[in-house]
Design a protein around this motif. Sequence first.
Motif, PDB file in Angstrom:
ATOM      1  N   UNK A 186      46.681  42.224  21.369  1.00 21.14           N
ATOM      2  CA  UNK A 186      45.377  42.417  22.380  1.00 21.14           C
ATOM      3  C   UNK A 186      45.397  41.643  23.425  1.00 21.14           C
ATOM      4  N   UNK A 187      46.560  40.727  23.878  1.00 15.21           N
ATOM      5  CA  UNK A 187      46.547  39.757  24.888  1.00 15.21           C
ATOM      6  C   UNK A 187      46.281  40.650  26.219  1.00 15.21           C
ATOM      7  N   UNK A 188      47.048  41.768  26.413  1.00 18.59           N
ATOM      8  CA  UNK A 188      46.619  42.592  27.493  1.00 18.59           C
ATOM      9  C   UNK A 188      46.057  43.943  27.188  1.00 18.59           C
ATOM     10  N   UNK A 189      45.167  44.478  27.883  1.00 18.81           N
ATOM     11  CA  UNK A 189      44.747  46.008  27.844  1.00 18.81           C
ATOM     12  C   UNK A 189      45.837  46.647  28.239  1.00 18.81           C
ATOM     13  N   UNK A 190      45.738  47.932  27.767  1.00 14.58           N
ATOM     14  CA  UNK A 190      47.399  48.746  28.051  1.00 14.58           C
ATOM     15  C   UNK A 190      46.857  49.941  28.697  1.00 14.58           C
ATOM     16  N   UNK A 194      44.922  35.422  35.117  1.00 12.48           N
ATOM     17  CA  UNK A 194      43.828  36.466  35.618  1.00 12.48           C
ATOM     18  C   UNK A 194      44.763  37.761  35.366  1.00 12.48           C
ATOM     19  N   UNK A 195      45.676  37.929  34.899  1.00 10.92           N
ATOM     20  CA  UNK A 195      46.458  39.197  34.542  1.00 10.92           C
ATOM     21  C   UNK A 195      45.791  39.570  32.987  1.00 10.92           C
ATOM     22  N   UNK A 196      45.209  40.676  33.053  1.00 14.89           N
ATOM     23  CA  UNK A 196      44.198  40.795  31.959  1.00 14.89           C
ATOM     24  C   UNK A 196      44.837  42.478  31.106  1.00 14.89           C
ATOM     25  N   UNK A 197      45.404  43.281  32.150  1.00 18.42           N
ATOM     26  CA  UNK A 197      45.843  44.422  31.889  1.00 18.42           C
ATOM     27  C   UNK A 197      47.188  45.076  32.498  1.00 18.42           C
ATOM     28  N   UNK A 198      48.013  46.024  32.099  1.00 25.14           N
ATOM     29  CA  UNK A 198      49.137  46.416  32.204  1.00 25.14           C
ATOM     30  C   UNK A 198      48.969  47.899  32.313  1.00 25.14           C
TER      31      UNK A 198
END
Length: 297
Positions: A179-183, A155-159
């Motif tokens: 690209x695993x997380x939006x930054x 559920x963590x998709x952004x940092x």
Amino acid sequence: MTGLTGIVPILLTPFTETGAIDFDSLEREVDHVVASGVHGMGLAIGSEMFKLTRFERRALLSAVAQQLDERMPLVMNVSAPGTSVAAEFAADAAVDGASRLMVWPPDFFATGPDAVIEHLKAIAAASGLPIILQDVPQSPISPALALRIADEVPQVDTIKVETQPNVGQVKAMKSVVGDRLAILGGAGGGTLVEEFMRGAQGTMPFASQSRDFMRVWKLLQNKDWNAASKVIEERILPVSRLGFQSADLFYHVHKDLLLHQGIFETAFVRSPTAMPDDMTLTEIKKMTARMFSEQNY
């Protein structure tokens, strides 16, 4: 890639002179932010969330959610030192209309990466909402830990990167998480241009400067780096330079911008706060007047 991107301002909580939440001013603020064309909005530390009771947190989020009526993402910060408390805040937020959460790891004691993972899993289970991981100075997240969190807490998709130096941390984060997380960038957005060029996909500034940040964003989309930098230098940094001079002065500065526009009735900041002295108040008023004499927000 999933995740939250773009300009996602944090609302400031308006108060009456007696310290009660001013819901009429809040409605005007939400309308003002929506009209600027942003990609979402949030309630977080910039909203003085840590000064609100649980009832007030819920009332504030519910009011904003009802007004937005799902027109854009609505982020709610549910960070807390205790896992059960954060999970309770997360469950409330899901009921009250948040579309995603923002969380930084527990910061009271250094409990290690395994405890951080379990903390985030509990929040995810309590809410069912996507999560923005917040990398803050009091509880920093290394790129390696961010990648592990992406693997173990889907559920963590952004940092949101806020540890210093911001620009270097964005570059390091991008090199590891890809690209695993939006930054998202942080710390007021003063280095958004540099962050964007190193992989950041947005930022979460104060709502008082939504229009200026949207100008920067549109210029970045057109790869007009010089024009974007000029807006930052002339419109964003003068505010940040004053707001970050001491303690929580930024609350007083950004609320004065909203007061000047007729959006807020007062610039009241709840206790505890370091009240500006007369010289600083004069500096705030001069800065605000200059900003509005140059260009309307």
